[in-house]
Write an enzyme that holds these catalytic residues in place. Structure first.
Site, mmCIF file in Angstrom:
data_model
loop_
_atom_site.group_PDB
_atom_site.id
_atom_site.type_symbol
_atom_site.label_atom_id
_atom_site.label_comp_id
_atom_site.label_asym_id
_atom_site.label_seq_id
_atom_site.Cartn_x
_atom_site.Cartn_y
_atom_site.Cartn_z
ATOM 1 N N SER A 179 1.179 -1.111 0.140
ATOM 2 C CA SER A 179 0.098 0.051 -0.400
ATOM 3 C C SER A 179 0.653 0.945 0.071
ATOM 4 O O SER A 179 1.542 1.730 -1.125
ATOM 5 C CB SER A 179 -1.070 0.035 1.468
ATOM 6 O OG SER A 179 -2.119 0.936 1.124
ATOM 7 N N ASP A 213 -10.140 -5.022 -4.809
ATOM 8 C CA ASP A 213 -9.766 -3.876 -3.923
ATOM 9 C C ASP A 213 -10.391 -2.434 -4.461
ATOM 10 O O ASP A 213 -10.839 -2.148 -5.456
ATOM 11 C CB ASP A 213 -8.401 -3.207 -4.103
ATOM 12 C CG ASP A 213 -7.878 -2.841 -3.609
ATOM 13 O OD1 ASP A 213 -8.183 -1.690 -2.821
ATOM 14 O OD2 ASP A 213 -6.636 -2.286 -3.365
ATOM 15 N N HIS A 235 -7.672 -6.432 -0.719
ATOM 16 C CA HIS A 235 -6.462 -4.677 -0.480
ATOM 17 C C HIS A 235 -5.604 -5.432 0.285
ATOM 18 O O HIS A 235 -4.535 -5.399 0.561
ATOM 19 C CB HIS A 235 -6.768 -3.041 0.169
ATOM 20 C CG HIS A 235 -6.000 -2.178 -0.104
ATOM 21 N ND1 HIS A 235 -5.316 -2.028 -0.885
ATOM 22 C CD2 HIS A 235 -4.979 -1.617 1.094
ATOM 23 C CE1 HIS A 235 -3.889 -0.916 -0.428
ATOM 24 N NE2 HIS A 235 -3.963 -0.937 0.957
#
Length: 459
Positions: free
Chosen positions: A268, A360, A395
């Site tokens: 991320s 996601d 995610h």
């Protein structure tokens, strides 16, 4: 008991009255059997790394007996997590989780590791929980038990149970706290004389210092430096670019590290740092990078916290689902549509692996990967790029057999506001993605950090 034929590896169906009759009859038989030869539950191996599979076997049951296999774990935050599957013993009175079908529960079908990856908070738990190991010097303890019947199993005393230890840190791995040159984190060194290839390991914006992935990487032969770069009270208010360059050099210059075999692994926000360093730094040159849930949004000239402040100005555009869980995906698509907001990934000259989930709901990671591919293709560098995109995955792509978290609590960096963020993903597909991606990440690292005649680490 009415007769029915059960064949391992096939689904079957019975009416509810018949199942209740079978359960009652089996319960009577079990009550008698426990006085003579009680059921036996075994977990093999009972102690293993978290990315290794185990086998759960129950023996000495009556043939055709409905039972429930249950796993229970108490987290370091004192929250209880569980998973369970409904099984029927075969003609020998055996249930093998690796070979038999679960007919219901938190997972269904033939799922050898379903008792781990389908874990969820027990009913009545706090909202938005996320299970993460903090002290990797101790194992994750999972109690696995077998109960008679399928319905109401929690109210029954277990017929048998066993304890499984799941470790992130293999025997001989060294853990070293790092606080030097203004940099904070934790270094993990594999057992053996070395030297070894190494990785700078960075999590995302809501993480703080998390060490479990670095411990697991060291268990697989890599020196790994888990870097604290956002939440530590000892760090400056705005982390500058040189902080990461200094961290990279600390690991590169370590006596146990092969200096020209250092890569970066980021999730991320950590993936954005990986892109940023690899594209712009004139001081460090990573051998390769792995970006999980890819993010290349970083307005030029901004520190991380300043960039987060810009991002927070768009939170009023966030989408909220039917459970009031917050998703950034829609406004993030608008932000990355402006090339001036993004890292110039076309400048990167090392191999990279992008790992993303197609469901996601936090960030447009698949679109980011497409843009990275386009820019590299235009620059004649497409050969540097490897991509993994998993339908149904969200995610939060973690090491294998970790539970799936579709939405969890999150603290906004600048305001310290607490929200529940929507990460996306569907449990079975997400779990498959975690298992497959970890294997391919290790293969990628093996190829680019170990695969060379000059690399001779002694493991």
């Amino acid at each position: 008991m009415r007769g029915f034929r059960f064949i391992r590896g096939t689904m079957w169906s019975v009416t509810r009255p018949l199942l209740q009759e079978c359960t009652l009859t089996c319960y009577r038989l079990l009550s008698a059997m426990t006085q003579a030869v009680p059921p036996i539950l075994s977990v093999t191996p009972s102690r293993a790394l978290v990315d290794e599979k185990f086998q759960v076997l129950v023996e000495n049951l009556p043939p055709g007996c409905p039972v429930t296999l249950c796993s229970l774990h108490r987290s370091e935050d004192k929250d209880d997590w569980e998973a369970y599957g409904h099984y029927v013993s075969d003609h020998r009175g055996v249930v093998s989780v690796s070979e038999d079908l679960s007919f219901g529960g938190t997972y269904t079908g033939k799922e050898p590791m379903g008792l781990l990856w389908s874990m969820r908070p027990v009913p009545g738990s706090r909202k938005g929980l996320r299970l993460r190991k903090i002290n990797v010097c101790t194992p994750m303890l999972v109690n696995i038990s077998v109960h008679s019947g399928h319905e109401g199993f929690r109210d029954r005393t277990p017929l048998a149970s066993a304890l499984a230890e799941r470790w992130y840190m293999a025997p001989g791995v060294k853990r070293i706290d790092i606080n030097k040159q203004g940099v904070q984190g934790t270094l993990y060194i594999p057992p053996g004389p070395g030297p070894f290839p190494a990785l700078l390991d960075m999590w995302g914006g809501g993480a703080g210092l998390l060490e479990y992935r670095s411990a697991l990487l060291a268990s697989r032969g890599y020196v790994s430096f888990s870097l604290d770069y956002l939440w530590s009270e000892y760090l400056s208010a705005d982390v500058e670019f040189k902080y990461f360059e200094t961290a990279f050099n600390i690991i590169r210059n370590h006596s146990q590290v092969i200096p020209d075999r250092v890569g970066i692994l980021g999730s991320s926000l950590g993936s954005m740092v990986a892109f940023d360093l690899t594209a712009y730094s004139t001081i460090i040159k990573p051998r390769c990078i792995v970006c999980i849930s890819s993010n290349h949004y970083h307005p030029p000239g901004t520190t991380l916290k300043a960039g987060f402040k810009i991002l927070s100005k768009h939170f009023h555009k966030a989408h909220f689902d039917e459970n009031n869980h917050m998703s950034w995906r829609s406004f993030a698509l608008d932000l990355i549509a402006d090339p001036s907001n993004n890292v110039e990934v076309g400048r990167i000259n090392c191999p990279m692996l992008l790992v993303n989930g197609c469901d996601d709901q936090n960030w447009p990671t698949v679109e980011t990967a497409e843009e990275v591919a386009r820019l590299l293709r235009e620059g004649g560098k497409e050969h540097l790029l490897s991509r993994l995109a998993y339908p149904g995955a969200g995610h939060l792509i973690e090491p294998p057999f970790s539970p799936h978290f579709r939405a969890t609590k999150f603290i906004i960096l600048n305001s310290k506001e607490k929200v529940i963020l929507l990460w996306g993903g569907h449990t079975k597909a997400h779990s498959d993605a975690q298992e497959d991606s970890w294997r391919k990440i290790l293969s990628f690292l093996q190829l680019h950090l170990y695969h060379s005649p000059s690399v001779k680490a002694n493991l």
